[in-house]
Scaffold this motif. Structure first.
Motif, PDB file in Angstrom:
ATOM      1  N   GLN A 289       0.821  -1.200   0.000  1.00 41.94           N
ATOM      2  CA  GLN A 289       0.000   0.000   0.000  1.00 41.94           C
ATOM      3  C   GLN A 289       0.858   1.254   0.000  1.00 41.94           C
ATOM      4  O   GLN A 289       0.600   2.210  -0.750  1.00 41.94           O
ATOM      5  N   MET A 290       1.905   1.266   0.815  1.00 45.53           N
ATOM      6  CA  MET A 290       2.778   2.443   0.881  1.00 45.53           C
ATOM      7  C   MET A 290       3.512   2.659  -0.437  1.00 45.53           C
ATOM      8  O   MET A 290       3.665   3.798  -0.902  1.00 45.53           O
ATOM      9  N   ALA A 291       3.970   1.555  -1.064  1.00 43.54           N
ATOM     10  CA  ALA A 291       4.669   1.680  -2.339  1.00 43.54           C
ATOM     11  C   ALA A 291       3.737   2.212  -3.428  1.00 43.54           C
ATOM     12  O   ALA A 291       4.118   3.077  -4.235  1.00 43.54           O
ATOM     13  N   LYS A 292       2.499   1.705  -3.459  1.00 38.81           N
ATOM     14  CA  LYS A 292       1.553   2.149  -4.480  1.00 38.81           C
ATOM     15  C   LYS A 292       1.108   3.592  -4.259  1.00 38.81           C
ATOM     16  O   LYS A 292       0.748   4.289  -5.208  1.00 38.81           O
TER      17      LYS A 292
ATOM     18  N   GLU B 242      -5.952   6.125  -3.487  1.00 40.79           N
ATOM     19  CA  GLU B 242      -6.880   6.885  -2.653  1.00 40.79           C
ATOM     20  C   GLU B 242      -8.311   6.753  -3.170  1.00 40.79           C
ATOM     21  O   GLU B 242      -9.269   6.719  -2.392  1.00 40.79           O
ATOM     22  N   PHE B 243      -8.459   6.680  -4.486  1.00 38.22           N
ATOM     23  CA  PHE B 243      -9.782   6.494  -5.074  1.00 38.22           C
ATOM     24  C   PHE B 243     -10.372   5.146  -4.652  1.00 38.22           C
ATOM     25  O   PHE B 243     -11.540   5.053  -4.235  1.00 38.22           O
ATOM     26  N   LEU B 244      -9.564   4.073  -4.739  1.00 42.64           N
ATOM     27  CA  LEU B 244     -10.034   2.745  -4.358  1.00 42.64           C
ATOM     28  C   LEU B 244     -10.316   2.662  -2.862  1.00 42.64           C
ATOM     29  O   LEU B 244     -11.310   2.055  -2.432  1.00 42.64           O
ATOM     30  N   ASP B 245      -9.442   3.269  -2.049  1.00 43.19           N
ATOM     31  CA  ASP B 245      -9.670   3.287  -0.603  1.00 43.19           C
ATOM     32  C   ASP B 245     -10.964   3.997  -0.267  1.00 43.19           C
ATOM     33  O   ASP B 245     -11.700   3.606   0.651  1.00 43.19           O
TER      34      ASP B 245
ATOM     35  N   LEU C 184     -13.696   1.399  -1.034  1.00 44.46           N
ATOM     36  CA  LEU C 184     -13.704   0.170  -0.247  1.00 44.46           C
ATOM     37  C   LEU C 184     -13.804   0.400   1.254  1.00 44.46           C
ATOM     38  O   LEU C 184     -14.349  -0.438   1.975  1.00 44.46           O
ATOM     39  N   LEU C 185     -13.266   1.511   1.729  1.00 44.62           N
ATOM     40  CA  LEU C 185     -13.149   1.697   3.173  1.00 44.62           C
ATOM     41  C   LEU C 185     -14.095   2.722   3.757  1.00 44.62           C
ATOM     42  O   LEU C 185     -14.106   2.937   4.962  1.00 44.62           O
ATOM     43  N   GLN C 186     -14.886   3.360   2.927  1.00 40.69           N
ATOM     44  CA  GLN C 186     -15.776   4.370   3.471  1.00 40.69           C
ATOM     45  C   GLN C 186     -17.004   3.729   4.093  1.00 40.69           C
ATOM     46  O   GLN C 186     -17.212   2.522   4.005  1.00 40.69           O
ATOM     47  N   SER C 187     -17.835   4.548   4.707  1.00 41.19           N
ATOM     48  CA  SER C 187     -19.046   4.077   5.361  1.00 41.19           C
ATOM     49  C   SER C 187     -19.970   3.396   4.355  1.00 41.19           C
ATOM     50  O   SER C 187     -20.030   3.765   3.188  1.00 41.19           O
TER      51      SER C 187
END
Length: 344
Positions: free
Chosen positions: A241-244, A253-256, A259-262
């Motif tokens: 994740q850090m490398a990408k 950030e778009f994928l996060d 996937l990770l939002q409410s």
């Protein structure tokens, strides 16, 4: 001292106090019957109780000198026993042990009624994050952890169920109602314990979806052979994740954000085609007009051979055993599910 030991100590103290009290009542009853023939066992028991409790009622029969001396003796010993018992019971209540264990008992009863829930073994950093994320998506979560400190952290989240115990033991997983669970996540830091949990869980519920944490790359194959469907290595994922984020920061950030939002916002969800409406059989994605009719987008699918198809072509014909990966809001995905099942 942990709370389990505190519970055991308080139970032992109360038991000893009650035993002493029972002995005092027995001694008093036998003493009055022995010293005065006028006392039957009911009168003797009555005299013993009013003497120990110091309520001051009048004696049933006039006491002899021996009876009076015995009463004095009984009063002296009962003061200490009654005070000890009152102290033990008060501490038992004030320590909150009884209330807490009563609450835990009620939680176990609620777990017995759950179906389709997720069991999370270990409430460390990964286990906690997994539990909260599942809870955010409306899943019922049962946390299993042997550490009292971890269970105390679980208590801070009223919607989480919990069992304190060793997840490698069948009886503990049985208490978590594993036979009716839909999935199990084992996030214990020790890989060997994770292997035991996976082996035990797979044997108890062959249909269970099992996801395991792994700290060592060499444990990956062992966990899969033990029965894990997926193995996650947090350290490797974190490094990737850090490398990408350096190489493709906006994409990640778009994928996060998806996937990770409410769960109330836009999300990516799997939708099964099982029970596909008859009017859709033999129809292509283009003919379904999913985007226009539901607002959701099909961005991928898993076909009947287990292969993943990314950005499927409009001409692709859906089958009953396909699984779609759909991007959209909660309302849009609900409309899509209704569309696929009802055909309108």
């Amino acid at each position: 001292m942990n709370k389990q030991k505190l519970w055991e100590e308080n139970i032992r103290t109360v038991s000893i106090a009650l035993s002493f009290m029972a002995l005092a009542v027995f001694t008093g009853t036998m003493g009055y019957m022995f010293l005065d023939e006028a006392y039957n066992w009911i009168d003797a028991l009555y005299m013993t109780v009013i003497t120990i409790s110091t309520v001051g009622f009048k004696e049933v029969h006039a006491l002899s000198d021996a009876g009076k001396l015995f009463t004095i003796f009984l009063i002296f010993i009962s003061f200490g026993i009654f005070g000890y018992m009152a102290s033990a019971i008060t501490r038992f209540i004030l320590d909150g042990v009884f209330r807490r264990n009563l609450k835990d008992y009620r939680i176990v009863k609620k777990i017995d009624k759950l179906t389709g829930h997720v069991i999370v073994c270990g409430f460390g950093r990964n286990g906690k994050q997994a539990s909260l994320e599942l809870m955010d998506h409306g899943e019922k979560v049962v946390v299993v952890d042997s550490k009292e400190t971890a269970i105390d952290r679980v208590r801070m989240f009223p919607d989480l169920y919990f069992i304190q115990g060793d997840a490698t033991q069948e009886e503990v997983l049985d208490m978590a109602n594993i036979s009716k669970a839909s999935a199990l996540i084992t996030a214990i830091p020790n890989d060997a314990e994770n292997v035991y949990v996976v082996l035990t869980a797979r044997e108890m519920n062959p249909e269970l979806r099992i996801i395991s944490r792994s700290s060592n790359s060499q444990s990956d194959h062992k966990l899969k052979r033990a029965g894990a469907d997926n193995v996650i290595m947090p350290d490797r994922l974190g490094g990737q994740q850090m490398a990408k984020l350096v190489a493709q920061p906006d994409v990640i950030e778009f994928l996060d954000n998806i996937l990770l939002q409410s769960s109330e916002g836009v999300k990516l969800e799997e939708v099964s085609c099982h029970g596909l409406a008859g009017c859709f059989i033999g129809k292509s994605i283009k003919e379904l007009s999913v985007r226009n009719r539901s607002g959701a987008n099909i961005i991928g699918l898993k076909n009947d051979e287990g292969a993943y198809v990314y950005n499927p072509a409009p001409e692709l014909v859906l089958k009953d055993n396909y699984h779609l990966f759909v991007l959209g809001s909660k309302e849009q995905i609900v409309r899509l599910k209704k569309l696929l099942q009802r055909g309108n």
